[in-house]
Enzyme design. Structure first.
Site, PDB file in Angstrom:
ATOM      1  N   GLU A 127      10.116  -5.398  -2.442  1.00  0.00           N
ATOM      2  CA  GLU A 127       9.816  -4.701  -1.190  1.00  0.00           C
ATOM      3  C   GLU A 127       8.721  -5.454  -0.435  1.00  0.00           C
ATOM      4  OE1 GLU A 127       7.988  -0.346  -0.249  1.00  0.00           O
ATOM      5  OE2 GLU A 127       9.761  -0.403  -1.544  1.00  0.00           O
ATOM      6  N   ASP A 140       6.907  13.310   3.803  1.00  0.00           N
ATOM      7  CA  ASP A 140       7.711  13.227   2.596  1.00  0.00           C
ATOM      8  C   ASP A 140       8.986  14.035   2.813  1.00  0.00           C
ATOM      9  OD1 ASP A 140       6.117  11.567   0.992  1.00  0.00           O
ATOM     10  OD2 ASP A 140       4.799  13.244   0.472  1.00  0.00           O
ATOM     11  N   ARG A 184      -9.281   9.653   1.118  1.00  0.00           N
ATOM     12  CA  ARG A 184      -9.275  10.301  -0.200  1.00  0.00           C
ATOM     13  C   ARG A 184      -8.469   9.427  -1.160  1.00  0.00           C
ATOM     14  NH1 ARG A 184      -5.728  13.631  -2.707  1.00  0.00           N
ATOM     15  NH2 ARG A 184      -4.389  13.597  -0.875  1.00  0.00           N
ATOM     16  N   ARG A 189       5.236   0.145  11.225  1.00  0.00           N
ATOM     17  CA  ARG A 189       5.387  -0.818  10.144  1.00  0.00           C
ATOM     18  C   ARG A 189       6.781  -0.610   9.558  1.00  0.00           C
ATOM     19  NH1 ARG A 189       2.556  -5.220   9.351  1.00  0.00           N
ATOM     20  NH2 ARG A 189       2.652  -5.075   7.068  1.00  0.00           N
ATOM     21  N   ARG A 240      -8.342  10.834 -11.495  1.00  0.00           N
ATOM     22  CA  ARG A 240      -8.111  11.881 -12.483  1.00  0.00           C
ATOM     23  C   ARG A 240      -8.810  11.523 -13.789  1.00  0.00           C
ATOM     24  NH1 ARG A 240      -1.567  12.546 -11.720  1.00  0.00           N
ATOM     25  NH2 ARG A 240      -1.596  13.139  -9.521  1.00  0.00           N
ATOM     26  N   ARG A 281       5.915  -4.257  -4.019  1.00  0.00           N
ATOM     27  CA  ARG A 281       6.347  -3.644  -5.271  1.00  0.00           C
ATOM     28  C   ARG A 281       7.770  -4.061  -5.607  1.00  0.00           C
ATOM     29  NH1 ARG A 281       6.952   2.870  -3.918  1.00  0.00           N
ATOM     30  NH2 ARG A 281       8.348   2.684  -2.129  1.00  0.00           N
ATOM     31  N   TYR A 320       4.451  10.661   9.630  1.00  0.00           N
ATOM     32  CA  TYR A 320       5.026  10.363   8.325  1.00  0.00           C
ATOM     33  C   TYR A 320       5.174  11.652   7.530  1.00  0.00           C
ATOM     34  CZ  TYR A 320       6.078   8.579   3.779  1.00  0.00           C
ATOM     35  OH  TYR A 320       6.722   8.350   2.600  1.00  0.00           O
TER      36      TYR A 320
END
Length: 375
Positions: A311, A361, A177, A255, A181, A286, A359
């Site tokens: 990074e 958040d 996905r 990773r 927007r 980034r 993982y």
């Protein structure tokens, strides 16, 4: 010899939230941490008066009002909104993909109808090229989702830097996905609540651990606490899942991320907290300018210097900090077997990203602990 209700291994958000709840319940708790500081990956280091996210950008976001109210009861959060920018060979694009992105990509596109037609046309080309079969890799999947222009400028090389592999060698599920927007909105998250603790994440950790006994520089496996039943009734383990079982089924892959942090003698280096570099021209994925997480408007210029971190995504090697589970078939199957072993461990709670090999958040980690009954 002291006896604790809980010995907690690791002082990230799972361990510290658990310690807070346990203390509130009148339990005696000891937290041990192998690093020289508390807080896990949300730890901040003060450089030039700026709270530097030592282990990468952490932006708190949630739709769960209970979680938001909980963290704000510990420390007030600011109004930071994550609006990252992508830099492709000097071209700047807003993220996530939205009408600002599409107009920059295709200057003739000004309306959602035009943007949708452009993307649909390119998607149709990609689907037709498959000849009726399903996408077999990440490259094919992404092309079918957003088309060639967005894929080649904003996804392909960035993803290859992240994973150290060609997009043709990565599974489709990594990118099943992609948020598209059809509005002019650069807010990366859709969550109702978003921000950074005022004063940095250390304030949150300090609040969660207030009155809790903690020891840093203690590696669970090389300490007397490995025989944890001599010290506590229960163990809360937030280290690596496979390490707990001495890798008896094999090692799980990760990773990891390395950072090159420096001080710049300017008050405003890139004008944004997060800029992704999406081509192979730069080895880093980034650049983070930390002051923008907590300083706004004139505050940015009142602080004469700034701190930036490049990074770099890389393969995990022993001695590094593991960051992201590798969700391929081998690791998913192996993690499932380790979780079966974990379920059989009496008196042990496995928590957090490392302890569950998933993982998460930040907000869901805290939510997990808040939902535990009878701590």
């Amino acid at each position: 010899m002291p006896h604790y209700d809980y010995l907690i291994v690791g002082s990230g958000l799972y361990g510290t939230t658990f310690a807070y709840k346990a203390k509130q319940a009148g339990k005696k708790v000891l937290v041990i941490e192998k690093r020289p500081h508390l807080g896990g990956n949300v730890y901040c280091e003060s450089i030039e008066g700026i709270n530097v996210h030592k282990y990468g950008a952490h932006i708190f976001h949630t739709n769960n009002k209970e979680v938001w109210d909980f963290v704000n009861s510990i420390v007030e959060f600011n109004r930071y909104t994550n609006c990252p920018v992508a830099n492709y060979k000097g071209e700047l694009y807003n993220l996530p993909f939205n009408m600002n992105t599409f107009n920059r990509m295709w200057p003739e596109v000004h309306t959602p109808i035009q943007a949708k037609k452009k993307i649909d046309d390119q998607r149709s080309e990609a689907v037709a090229a498959l000849g009726g079969r399903e996408p077999q890799n990440l490259a094919e999947q992404a092309l079918c989702l957003v088309g060639k222009d967005i894929f080649y400028k904003l996804i392909k090389e960035y993803t290859e830097k992240q994973w150290g592999r060609s997009c043709k060698d990565l599974p489709t599920f990594i990118i099943k996905r992609l948020p598209v927007r059809m509005i002019f909105d650069n807010n990366y998250f859709n969550d109702c609540y978003q921000g950074i603790p005022i004063g940095g994440y250390n304030k949150l950790i300090e609040g969660l651990l207030e009155g809790v006994e903690c020891k840093t520089g203690v590696n669970f496996f090389n300490s007397e606490y490995k025989d944890w039943k001599n010290y506590a009734s229960k163990l809360v383990y937030t280290g690596a899942l496979d390490e707990y079982f001495d890798y008896k089924l094999g090692k799980l892959d990760w990773r990891t991320v390395n950072f090159k942090t420096r001080v710049e003698n300017t008050p405003n280096y890139q004008g944004n907290a997060v800029v992704n570099y999406t081509s192979h021209d730069e080895l880093y994925t980034r650049v983070i300018e930390h002051k923008h997480f907590e300083m706004f408007g004139q505050e940015v210029y009142d602080c004469p210097k700034t701190v930036v971190s490049e990074e770099y995504s890389t393969e995990y090697e022993e001695g590094m900090e593991p960051y992201y589970p590798v969700n391929d078939d081998r690791n998913n199957a192996l993690a499932k077997e380790y979780r079966k072993l974990a379920e059989k461990e009496e008196g042990v709670i496995f928590g957090g990203r490392l302890g569950q090999y998933r993982y998460f958040d930040m907000a869901p980690v805290i939510e997990q602990v808040l939902n535990i009954e009878n701590i």
